[in-house]
Design an enzyme around this catalytic site. Structure first.
Site: not given
Length: 261
Positions: A42, A69, A213
């Site tokens: 990310h 991400e 997640h």
């Protein structure tokens, strides 16, 4: 079931002391040899863990596909287009958050998302949207002509943790989930059902389905059993276990839990 290993938390350990060790790049070969099918990172606007040079080196040197991400910030998207990862997963960002708190607001950002997706596609980058498991959002995602959606499993994971771990007795207890066990069990059942329903709808519409997640060694099998989900992206729990078992064994253990017999 495909496994994308998010290696952000290796960079979190590095940034804790503002030095150059551990290097996330060192994880690439271990991830591949241990059975991972994808590397996930990310690149946040605040660069709190992965930095531009990390992303560049990882994408250039990884023999596994890299799922990057990122937010829909125009400066970030320009960087992503230059880096050319295999896939870009668009996620919401809030500078004050500890981690991503929910799915994208597809309806409120539809036009901007369309422009961002068109730009990524023009640069031959596959696109995924990180979304909450809701039918309306699935349908809007289909309209945006992305290849993938990634269902946000954070709510499910929080309920599970409050029900089956000691989280409720710690200073990290989730206040809105301080409920009776029967109430938590009802909420957990509804959460799983919604993920199942959303996965089926997405698959029916021709979208590839990932999830992630808050997934860990305790809760992951409930999600990996959903046949429409093709891929799980998991980071913190794998890196946390690797402190005690080593990264290779941590990945092998997760692969064993999510394998489809």
């Amino acid at each position: 079931m495909l496994l994308g290993v998010n290696i952000d938390h290796i960079a979190v350990l590095r940034e804790a002391r503002k030095i150059n060790d551990p290097n996330p790049l060192d994880a690439l070969s271990i991830c591949k040899l241990s059975g991972a099918e994808q590397i996930t990172i990310h690149l946040r606007e605040d660069r709190r863990h992965i930095h531009d040079n990390d992303a560049k080196a990882i994408i250039e040197q990884s023999s596994l596909p890299v799922n990057l991400e990122c937010s829909i910030n125009s400066d970030i998207i320009d960087i992503v287009c230059k880096l050319k990862p295999s896939r870009a997963t668009l996620v919401p960002e809030n500078r004050n958050e500890v981690t991503t708190e929910g799915g994208l607001d597809i309806k409120g950002n539809f036009e901007k998302l369309q422009k961002v997706i068109d730009k990524l596609h023009a640069n031959e980058i596959e696109v995924s949207l990180f979304i909450d498991p809701k039918d309306e959002i699935i349908e809007l995602s289909k309209e945006l002509e992305v290849e993938w959606i990634e269902l946000h499993t954070g709510t499910f994971a929080n309920i599970y943790a409050m029900l089956y771990s000691n989280l409720a007795s710690t200073h990290h207890s989730i206040k809105e989930l301080e409920l009776s066990k029967s109430e938590l069990k009802t909420k957990l059942s509804k959460s799983i059902k919604q993920i199942e329903t959303s996965s089926k709808l997405a698959k029916k519409l021709g979208l590839k389905v990932a999830a992630g997640h808050g997934l860990n060694y305790q809760n992951v099998t409930l999600i990996s059993k959903i046949p429409e989900i093709e891929e799980l992206n998991i980071g913190q729990s794998i890196i946390a276990r690797s402190v005690f078992t080593g990264l290779k064994q941590a990945i092998i253990d997760m692969k064993e839990l999510i394998k489809n017999d």
